[in-house]
Design an enzyme around this catalytic site. Structure first.
Site, PDB file in Angstrom:
ATOM      1  N   LYS A 199      68.120   2.963  75.185  1.00  0.00           N
ATOM      2  CA  LYS A 199      69.112   3.988  74.846  1.00  0.00           C
ATOM      3  C   LYS A 199      69.071   5.076  75.904  1.00  0.00           C
ATOM      4  O   LYS A 199      68.040   5.686  76.154  1.00  0.00           O
ATOM      5  CB  LYS A 199      68.853   4.622  73.482  1.00  0.00           C
ATOM      6  N   GLY A 252      60.822  12.579  76.477  1.00  0.00           N
ATOM      7  CA  GLY A 252      61.662  13.688  76.038  1.00  0.00           C
ATOM      8  C   GLY A 252      60.804  14.845  75.576  1.00  0.00           C
ATOM      9  O   GLY A 252      59.627  14.962  75.931  1.00  0.00           O
ATOM     10  N   SER A 253      61.367  15.691  74.741  1.00  0.00           N
ATOM     11  CA  SER A 253      60.654  16.884  74.279  1.00  0.00           C
ATOM     12  C   SER A 253      59.583  16.521  73.266  1.00  0.00           C
ATOM     13  O   SER A 253      59.646  15.481  72.594  1.00  0.00           O
ATOM     14  CB  SER A 253      61.639  17.870  73.644  1.00  0.00           C
ATOM     15  N   THR A 254      58.602  17.402  73.142  1.00  0.00           N
ATOM     16  CA  THR A 254      57.513  17.181  72.188  1.00  0.00           C
ATOM     17  C   THR A 254      58.033  17.157  70.756  1.00  0.00           C
ATOM     18  O   THR A 254      57.616  16.312  69.947  1.00  0.00           O
ATOM     19  CB  THR A 254      56.447  18.269  72.353  1.00  0.00           C
ATOM     20  N   ASP A 255      58.930  18.045  70.417  1.00  0.00           N
ATOM     21  CA  ASP A 255      59.442  18.089  69.053  1.00  0.00           C
ATOM     22  C   ASP A 255      60.187  16.807  68.691  1.00  0.00           C
ATOM     23  O   ASP A 255      60.033  16.279  67.585  1.00  0.00           O
ATOM     24  CB  ASP A 255      60.361  19.302  68.880  1.00  0.00           C
ATOM     25  N   THR A 256      60.989  16.285  69.613  1.00  0.00           N
ATOM     26  CA  THR A 256      61.674  15.018  69.349  1.00  0.00           C
ATOM     27  C   THR A 256      60.692  13.865  69.331  1.00  0.00           C
ATOM     28  O   THR A 256      60.833  12.920  68.547  1.00  0.00           O
ATOM     29  CB  THR A 256      62.765  14.768  70.410  1.00  0.00           C
ATOM     30  N   GLY A 257      59.670  13.933  70.173  1.00  0.00           N
ATOM     31  CA  GLY A 257      58.644  12.900  70.185  1.00  0.00           C
ATOM     32  C   GLY A 257      57.943  12.765  68.843  1.00  0.00           C
ATOM     33  O   GLY A 257      57.607  11.658  68.405  1.00  0.00           O
ATOM     34  N   GLU A 275      55.956  10.189  76.504  1.00  0.00           N
ATOM     35  CA  GLU A 275      55.799  11.092  77.651  1.00  0.00           C
ATOM     36  C   GLU A 275      56.624  12.314  77.325  1.00  0.00           C
ATOM     37  O   GLU A 275      57.855  12.266  77.327  1.00  0.00           O
ATOM     38  CB  GLU A 275      56.265  10.387  78.929  1.00  0.00           C
ATOM     39  N   CYS A 309      59.614  18.052  83.381  1.00  0.00           N
ATOM     40  CA  CYS A 309      58.623  18.239  82.323  1.00  0.00           C
ATOM     41  C   CYS A 309      57.301  18.775  82.849  1.00  0.00           C
ATOM     42  O   CYS A 309      56.577  19.456  82.136  1.00  0.00           O
ATOM     43  CB  CYS A 309      58.405  16.933  81.565  1.00  0.00           C
ATOM     44  N   GLU A 406      58.508  25.703  76.716  1.00  0.00           N
ATOM     45  CA  GLU A 406      59.063  24.928  77.827  1.00  0.00           C
ATOM     46  C   GLU A 406      60.532  25.317  78.000  1.00  0.00           C
ATOM     47  O   GLU A 406      61.384  24.903  77.231  1.00  0.00           O
ATOM     48  CB  GLU A 406      58.932  23.431  77.558  1.00  0.00           C
TER      49      GLU A 406
END
Length: 508
Positions: A199, A252-257, A275, A309, A406
């Protein structure tokens, strides 16, 4: 070939014009027409470009102007399912996982050859859709894409133990380095014999579709690589929760991870490689060559519009050289050439989209409100598109949002420190642990800091040096696992124990 641009900008800066306080150098006013045609806007499923099941599309925008480049097929749950079915069939019944490592490598080598053949068109598409400087894409990123594919083409012969591919690998890539992240994910997964449903980020769907077509041209069997453009809450969530996806990788971002990891665990407990974000310290010691440190710290933060990042976004400077460093950093930011990324000599293009633009401007206002001193920039650049002036803050404290969060934009925060013990404590006082930079001429200082800093990558007297063989990943909430190198192959292989009784063994 290393991914490093430490000398960027010296020639380009002479093209700029010093403007008033807080602004930066000027480049092109009218956007250049990109020298490439958009050919692929559909989804790639089972070796064919097809419309989404719903027929819906979404616009991908030119960040230089905010205007529509093309309308791209919007993949949703049904499209993810179609792609997974194709990938599952290609893995269970197709030739790819059963193919000899040598034959797989020949296809990957042809794929790399085609990338090189179409280098300029791919770079133009990447710049148009993303906003990064064309010279960066054409001379560094697309050649590195080819190098990464070649690196993994040479690795399929490594796993000769009973290490087997997972099967269907779901992969979700970000918008800041669309094709490099494509290579970091697709290369090792294909080399190990997996099939893929990838995706793309909704902001930058075009280049991955173009390059995926080259993979088919190179001889990749249908269904082995499927590309679905779409949004995170629909296509991304469907991929993360799909019960027939065996492995998931996300950048991607930590929150989305966190969300991706939770969705994977709630479905079939598929293993996940992450990552994620960073807030990397760049430490300038008292013995550093200040001029070189200024240029490297500038590069560490402002490279790729600050949308990196591992950006050196917390610039810690020893108190003995702080004032000199600050003045020279301010002057360097004012010389930075901002403008149309297709214009030769431009160092900084637009941010990716309006959402990211507004987020960065929010952090700039936060820095002002919290008492940091604005030394340069701080405002929009121009009147059209998502350009932001290179921004420098001094007198930054650790508890300010610009020092903790970030930002993912061209905002440099310069902090003062007294000694190594202090800077180690402050540098490590973050939820992130992706990377760090150290600028010193003292080997003992370098050794102390490399051992004390809790970061996945540490650069000494350099920054953003990448190669296919160098592993990359983070400590703490910057991720799980490593990308690139031999380590990335382990992300896509399972160990299988096979025990057979021996009849009349010659020895035990």
């Amino acid at each position: 070939m290393f991914f490093c641009l430490s000398d960027r900008g010296t020639a380009a800066a002479t093209l700029g014009i010093r403007r008033l306080f807080g602004t930066s150098a000027v480049a092109a006013e009218e956007p250049i027409t990109p020298p490439v045609e958009v050919k692929h806007t559909q989804l790639l499923i089972n070796g064919k470009f097809v419309d989404s099941a719903s027929g819906k599309t979404f616009p991908t925008l030119d960040p230089r102007t905010g205007e529509v480049i093309a309308h791209v097929a919007e993949g949703e749950a049904e499209d993810i399912n179609r792609a997974v079915i194709a990938a599952r069939k290609a893995f269970d019944e197709g030739p790819w996982p059963k193919m000899s490592p040598y034959k797989r490598s020949m296809i990957l080598y042809r794929f790399a050859d085609l990338i090189e053949k179409h280098n300029d068109e791919i770079a133009a598409l990447e710049t148009w859709d993303n906003g990064k400087p064309y010279q960066q894409a054409v001379s560094v990123e697309i050649p590195m894409l080819a190098r990464l594919i070649r690196y993994y083409a040479g690795k399929p012969s490594l796993p000769q133990k009973k290490e087997t591919p997972y099967g269907v690998a779901g992969q979700i890539i970000p918008w800041n380095f669309p094709l490099l992240m494509f290579a970091w994910k697709v290369g090792p997964a294909l080399a190990c014999g997996n099939t893929i449903v990838l995706k793309t980020a909704e902001q930058t769907p075009l280049s991955a579709l173009y390059v995926a077509r080259l993979a088919l041209e190179a001889g990749l069997p249908p269904g082995v690589l499927n590309v679905v453009s779409g949004f995170g809450p629909t296509a991304g969530a469907s991929l993360a929760t799909h019960m027939d996806v065996d492995k998931l990788a996300f950048t991607g971002s930590t929150d989305t991870g966190k969300i991706v990891l939770e969705l994977a665990a709630r479905s079939n407990l598929k293993p996940v490689t992450l990552e994620l974000g960073g807030k990397s310290p760049f430490i300038v010691c008292e013995d550093a060559d200040v001029d070189k440190a200024v240029e490297m710290a500038h590069f560490a933060l402002f490279f790729n519009q600050g949308q990196c990042c591992c950006a050196g976004s917390r610039t810690f400077v020893h108190e003995k050289v702080y004032d000199e460093f600050l003045e020279k950093s301010k002057a360097r930011a004012l010389r930075r050439v901002v403008g149309d990324p297709f214009k030769k000599g431009v160092e900084q293009g637009p941010q990716i989209d309006e959402e990211q633009f507004n987020k960065i401007m929010h952090y700039i206002r936060s820095g002002l409100d919290s008492g940091a001193t604005l030394e340069a920039g701080g405002d929009r650049f121009g009147t059209k598109g998502y350009y932001i002036q290179p921004t420098v803050f001094s007198d930054v404290k650790d508890d300010m949002l610009i020092a903790k969060d970030e930002i993912f934009g061209p905002v440099q925060s310069i902090l003062k420190f007294k000694d190594l013990d202090e800077v180690v404590r402050r540098a490590n006082a973050t939820r992130y642990g992706l990377a760090a930079g150290i600028f010193t001429n003292n080997l003992d200082t370098a050794n102390t800091l490399t051992r004390a800093l809790r970061q996945g990558t540490i650069w000494i007297n350099c920054f953003d040096v990448f190669d296919a063989a160098i592993p990359f990943g983070g400590f703490k909430m910057s991720g799980q696992g490593r990308e690139k190198g031999i380590h990335s192959l382990r992300n896509y292989l399972q160990v299988k124990a096979v025990v057979t009784p021996l009849k009349n063994p010659a020895w035990l």
